[in-house]
Design a protein around this motif. Structure first.
Motif, PDB file in Angstrom:
ATOM      1  N   VAL A 166       0.840  -1.202   0.000  1.00 30.00           N
ATOM      2  CA  VAL A 166       0.000   0.000   0.000  1.00 30.00           C
ATOM      3  C   VAL A 166       0.872   1.249   0.000  1.00 30.00           C
ATOM      4  O   VAL A 166       0.632   2.193  -0.762  1.00 30.00           O
ATOM      5  N   GLY A 167       1.897   1.269   0.857  1.00 32.18           N
ATOM      6  CA  GLY A 167       2.781   2.424   0.904  1.00 32.18           C
ATOM      7  C   GLY A 167       3.502   2.645  -0.415  1.00 32.18           C
ATOM      8  O   GLY A 167       3.634   3.783  -0.898  1.00 32.18           O
ATOM      9  N   TRP A 168       3.970   1.558  -1.035  1.00 28.82           N
ATOM     10  CA  TRP A 168       4.652   1.635  -2.325  1.00 28.82           C
ATOM     11  C   TRP A 168       3.703   2.156  -3.399  1.00 28.82           C
ATOM     12  O   TRP A 168       4.101   2.918  -4.287  1.00 28.82           O
ATOM     13  N   SER A 169       2.439   1.749  -3.327  1.00 30.75           N
ATOM     14  CA  SER A 169       1.431   2.226  -4.274  1.00 30.75           C
ATOM     15  C   SER A 169       1.145   3.709  -4.052  1.00 30.75           C
ATOM     16  O   SER A 169       0.929   4.464  -5.014  1.00 30.75           O
ATOM     17  N   LEU A 170       1.134   4.131  -2.786  1.00 32.15           N
ATOM     18  CA  LEU A 170       0.912   5.551  -2.491  1.00 32.15           C
ATOM     19  C   LEU A 170       2.065   6.409  -3.001  1.00 32.15           C
ATOM     20  O   LEU A 170       1.854   7.536  -3.462  1.00 32.15           O
ATOM     21  N   ILE A 171       3.279   5.883  -2.897  1.00 28.74           N
ATOM     22  CA  ILE A 171       4.434   6.606  -3.436  1.00 28.74           C
ATOM     23  C   ILE A 171       4.250   6.824  -4.937  1.00 28.74           C
ATOM     24  O   ILE A 171       4.514   7.911  -5.468  1.00 28.74           O
ATOM     25  N   LEU A 172       3.782   5.798  -5.627  1.00 28.13           N
ATOM     26  CA  LEU A 172       3.511   5.910  -7.063  1.00 28.13           C
ATOM     27  C   LEU A 172       2.451   6.969  -7.318  1.00 28.13           C
ATOM     28  O   LEU A 172       2.630   7.857  -8.167  1.00 28.13           O
TER      29      LEU A 172
ATOM     30  N   ALA B  79       0.356   8.793 -16.331  1.00 24.00           N
ATOM     31  CA  ALA B  79      -0.437   9.494 -15.333  1.00 24.00           C
ATOM     32  C   ALA B  79      -1.569   8.634 -14.770  1.00 24.00           C
ATOM     33  O   ALA B  79      -1.911   8.744 -13.593  1.00 24.00           O
ATOM     34  N   SER B  80      -2.148   7.764 -15.591  1.00 24.61           N
ATOM     35  CA  SER B  80      -3.241   6.923 -15.102  1.00 24.61           C
ATOM     36  C   SER B  80      -2.769   5.928 -14.057  1.00 24.61           C
ATOM     37  O   SER B  80      -3.580   5.361 -13.310  1.00 24.61           O
ATOM     38  N   LEU B  81      -1.444   5.720 -13.963  1.00 27.42           N
ATOM     39  CA  LEU B  81      -0.909   4.862 -12.905  1.00 27.42           C
ATOM     40  C   LEU B  81      -1.237   5.434 -11.525  1.00 27.42           C
ATOM     41  O   LEU B  81      -1.344   4.693 -10.544  1.00 27.42           O
ATOM     42  N   ALA B  82      -1.367   6.749 -11.450  1.00 24.53           N
ATOM     43  CA  ALA B  82      -1.748   7.372 -10.183  1.00 24.53           C
ATOM     44  C   ALA B  82      -3.106   6.842  -9.733  1.00 24.53           C
ATOM     45  O   ALA B  82      -3.334   6.597  -8.542  1.00 24.53           O
ATOM     46  N   ASN B  83      -4.022   6.654 -10.695  1.00 17.71           N
ATOM     47  CA  ASN B  83      -5.325   6.072 -10.361  1.00 17.71           C
ATOM     48  C   ASN B  83      -5.170   4.673  -9.787  1.00 17.71           C
ATOM     49  O   ASN B  83      -5.827   4.308  -8.808  1.00 17.71           O
ATOM     50  N   ALA B  84      -4.315   3.868 -10.401  1.00 17.45           N
ATOM     51  CA  ALA B  84      -4.133   2.493  -9.933  1.00 17.45           C
ATOM     52  C   ALA B  84      -3.606   2.473  -8.511  1.00 17.45           C
ATOM     53  O   ALA B  84      -4.070   1.687  -7.671  1.00 17.45           O
ATOM     54  N   GLY B  85      -2.649   3.344  -8.201  1.00 20.96           N
ATOM     55  CA  GLY B  85      -2.120   3.416  -6.843  1.00 20.96           C
ATOM     56  C   GLY B  85      -3.170   3.821  -5.842  1.00 20.96           C
ATOM     57  O   GLY B  85      -3.245   3.281  -4.723  1.00 20.96           O
ATOM     58  N   THR B  86      -4.020   4.756  -6.216  1.00 18.12           N
ATOM     59  CA  THR B  86      -5.079   5.208  -5.322  1.00 18.12           C
ATOM     60  C   THR B  86      -6.116   4.125  -5.099  1.00 18.12           C
ATOM     61  O   THR B  86      -6.611   3.935  -3.984  1.00 18.12           O
ATOM     62  N   LEU B  87      -6.474   3.418  -6.164  1.00 14.88           N
ATOM     63  CA  LEU B  87      -7.454   2.336  -6.033  1.00 14.88           C
ATOM     64  C   LEU B  87      -6.951   1.269  -5.077  1.00 14.88           C
ATOM     65  O   LEU B  87      -7.719   0.714  -4.279  1.00 14.88           O
ATOM     66  N   MET B  88      -5.663   0.966  -5.126  1.00 11.59           N
ATOM     67  CA  MET B  88      -5.074   0.020  -4.185  1.00 11.59           C
ATOM     68  C   MET B  88      -5.217   0.523  -2.755  1.00 11.59           C
ATOM     69  O   MET B  88      -5.625  -0.201  -1.849  1.00 11.59           O
TER      70      MET B  88
ATOM     71  N   TYR C 262       1.778  -1.993 -15.975  1.00  9.92           N
ATOM     72  CA  TYR C 262       2.796  -1.131 -15.368  1.00  9.92           C
ATOM     73  C   TYR C 262       2.669  -1.120 -13.847  1.00  9.92           C
ATOM     74  O   TYR C 262       3.669  -1.098 -13.127  1.00  9.92           O
ATOM     75  N   PHE C 263       1.426  -1.131 -13.355  1.00 15.11           N
ATOM     76  CA  PHE C 263       1.201  -1.148 -11.910  1.00 15.11           C
ATOM     77  C   PHE C 263       1.732  -2.443 -11.301  1.00 15.11           C
ATOM     78  O   PHE C 263       2.353  -2.440 -10.232  1.00 15.11           O
ATOM     79  N   LEU C 264       1.496  -3.554 -11.988  1.00 13.72           N
ATOM     80  CA  LEU C 264       2.016  -4.846 -11.519  1.00 13.72           C
ATOM     81  C   LEU C 264       3.543  -4.833 -11.482  1.00 13.72           C
ATOM     82  O   LEU C 264       4.157  -5.273 -10.495  1.00 13.72           O
ATOM     83  N   LEU C 265       4.164  -4.317 -12.529  1.00 16.61           N
ATOM     84  CA  LEU C 265       5.627  -4.265 -12.583  1.00 16.61           C
ATOM     85  C   LEU C 265       6.179  -3.360 -11.480  1.00 16.61           C
ATOM     86  O   LEU C 265       7.207  -3.679 -10.864  1.00 16.61           O
ATOM     87  N   TRP C 266       5.518  -2.232 -11.232  1.00 17.90           N
ATOM     88  CA  TRP C 266       5.953  -1.330 -10.162  1.00 17.90           C
ATOM     89  C   TRP C 266       5.962  -2.056  -8.825  1.00 17.90           C
ATOM     90  O   TRP C 266       6.916  -1.953  -8.051  1.00 17.90           O
ATOM     91  N   ASN C 267       4.903  -2.800  -8.545  1.00 13.15           N
ATOM     92  CA  ASN C 267       4.804  -3.472  -7.252  1.00 13.15           C
ATOM     93  C   ASN C 267       5.716  -4.691  -7.166  1.00 13.15           C
ATOM     94  O   ASN C 267       6.174  -5.042  -6.072  1.00 13.15           O
ATOM     95  N   LEU C 268       5.995  -5.341  -8.283  1.00  9.21           N
ATOM     96  CA  LEU C 268       6.977  -6.423  -8.258  1.00  9.21           C
ATOM     97  C   LEU C 268       8.355  -5.872  -7.905  1.00  9.21           C
ATOM     98  O   LEU C 268       9.107  -6.472  -7.124  1.00  9.21           O
ATOM     99  N   GLY C 269       8.688  -4.706  -8.470  1.00 10.83           N
ATOM    100  CA  GLY C 269       9.941  -4.057  -8.106  1.00 10.83           C
ATOM    101  C   GLY C 269       9.963  -3.666  -6.643  1.00 10.83           C
ATOM    102  O   GLY C 269      10.986  -3.802  -5.957  1.00 10.83           O
ATOM    103  N   GLY C 270       8.824  -3.167  -6.153  1.00 10.28           N
ATOM    104  CA  GLY C 270       8.723  -2.801  -4.748  1.00 10.28           C
ATOM    105  C   GLY C 270       8.887  -3.992  -3.828  1.00 10.28           C
ATOM    106  O   GLY C 270       9.559  -3.909  -2.786  1.00 10.28           O
TER     107      GLY C 270
END
Length: 470
Positions: free
Chosen positions: A107-113, A380-389, A442-450
């Motif tokens: 969740v924190g990693w998603s919020l950073i995104l 920019a739409s990745l921001a939506n994905a982070g917020t939804l998480m 992209y959201f999945l890849l971001w969180n795999l890196g996290g």
């Protein structure tokens, strides 16, 4: 204790932490409402109403209602949890207490995104308005200094970097000082939208609402219709979560947080629906769906050139308030994670002015680099994905803590908690699968890196890990 069993108790959150003075309690509910409205009302309503109308037609009114309903449920969950845990980490902190460390990290990693992309994207958007304004008064900035290297001839988006530096400097002066200026700018922003409604309503034509739903209701994985528009318009509503990051700096968190979170959502929902109805009633959807400044475009079509200029000028004023709210929230997320040892603890140091100086400067540098050199339109739409998480995690946390700790004192209780939490969870999942497939990837890849970073470093250095090793 294995990492999958680590969970920070609510009481343990408020144990004294090293790092000098604590955050200064200087905010009351008017500051919090202004912070929330400042974060919510920005590029979303000023630009996305056209995008949403293009996807859903006049039924974008329903899209606003759907997005508003899901966000309202998330806001109620935030309001309850923030009064139980008035800590700066927002959804990350709630997840740590309810779900455990590994979930809190995601969740924190998603919020950073979310926060990073919003700040950077809004700074780039502000740069476009500012460059056009300066050009209109005879001041032309070289292309190389107004766009990043992704455009031929571009080097760095200097205005975007400059506005981030300015807002960061304001935050370093003190939380109350920046919040007071934010309140003034928010008033100007709301006044501009009220003026738009007042001018557009006399031109209302019900024929513009036919056909009402030309692209249908839509469904997950379908990129048109009411649901697709709601998933995009969702961007126009979030921002109230930045209020929760100010919990430690609030004088009476048990009262003021709930007022700020719920109040800002109510104000913005009413305002959004009024603006959407006035816009569609005043002009056919096809006439402004492709415009990058739909509200000003509608006013020009009505022969209100001066009012259109006022709306455009208000947009330039409005965007820095979004930057302030999200840069504030980003620094507090970093602060919470560094306090818990999931990020370097040196980031948690508080200055003599009661401001997390190191993390504010670090955050500003990161988002300024993104804004200065990167192309953000596709990301920019990745921001939506982070917020939804984050919102879905808050809904789960609300339900879990109601079941696990039913007798804990709650200064604010979300009504029908099981329904509020359920709508937030299900709504966010549906919206997520209504986003583009590339965004989901992209959201999945971001969180795999996290997660890789978590297992390599954070899981071994968290304060719970060190406590177990002692």
């Amino acid at each position: 204790m294995a990492f999958w069993n680590r969970r920070l108790s609510i009481d343990a959150m408020f144990e004294p932490q090293a790092g000098g003075p604590g955050l200064r309690k200087s905010l009351s509910w008017p500051h919090l409402m202004a912070l929330g409205v400042g974060a919510i009302v920005g590029t979303g309503i000023l630009t996305l109403i056209g995008v949403g109308a293009g996807l859903a037609g006049p039924a974008v009114m329903i899209s606003f209602g759907m997005a508003g309903l899901v966000c309202a449920c998330a806001a109620l969950a935030y309001a309850e949890l923030s009064t139980i845990m008035p800590a700066s980490g927002s959804a990350y902190t709630y997840s740590y207490a309810a779900l455990g460390e590994i979930f809190a990290w995601v969740v924190g990693w998603s919020l950073i995104l979310e926060y990073s992309l919003v700040v950077s994207a809004v700074a780039v958007g502000w740069s476009g308005y500012a460059v056009a304004f300066l050009s209109g008064i005879g001041i032309d900035i070289p292309l190389a200094l107004t766009v990043g290297p992704h455009v031929e001839g571009g080097m760095i988006n200097l205005p975007a970097v400059a506005i981030i530096a300015l807002v960061a400097g304001l935050l370093l002066l003190g939380t109350r000082e920046s919040a007071t200026l934010n309140a003034v700018l928010v008033f100007i922003k709301i006044a501009a939208l009220v003026v738009f409604v007042a001018i557009a309503l006399p031109h209302f034509d019900s024929a513009n609402f036919t056909p009402f739903m030309p692209h249908g209701f839509g469904a997950p994985f379908v990129q048109t219709g009411v649901m697709a528009a709601a998933a995009i318009i969702f961007f126009a509503f979030y921002g109230f979560d930045a209020i929760a990051t100010a919990a430690e700096e609030t004088r009476k968190p048990e009262r003021d947080l709930a007022i700020g979170i719920v109040g800002s959502m109510l104000v913005c929902t009413v305002l959004y629906i009024a603006v959407a109805a006035a816009a569609i009633g005043a002009a056919p959807v096809s006439s402004f769906a492709e415009s990058v400044e739909p509200l000003a475009h509608i006013l020009r079509g009505l022969g209100q050139g001066v009012a259109a200029q006022w709306i455009a000028a208000a947009a330039v004023v409005a965007l820095p308030t979004v930057l302030l709210a999200f840069l504030f929230g980003q620094s507090r997320i970093f602060l919470g994670m560094s306090r818990d040892g999931l990020l370097p603890t040196r980031l948690a140091r508080i200055s003599s002015r009661g401001v997390p100086q190191v993390v504010t400067i670090f955050t500003a540098i990161v988002v300024a680099i993104l804004a200065g050199i990167m192309r953000l339109d596709e990301l920019a739409s990745l921001a939506n994905a982070g917020t939804l998480m984050a919102f879905s995690a808050v809904g789960v946390s609300l339900i879990v803590l109601r079941i696990r700790e039913p007798n804990r004192e709650r200064k604010f209780k979300a009504p029908l908690w099981w329904l509020v939490g359920g709508v937030a969870i299900v709504g966010c999942i549906i919206f997520f699968f209504s986003l583009k497939a590339s965004t989901q990837l992209y959201f999945l890849l971001w969180n795999l890196g996290g997660l890789a970073l978590y297992f390599v470093w954070s899981s071994r250095n968290s304060r719970l890990a060190k406590r177990n090793q002692a």
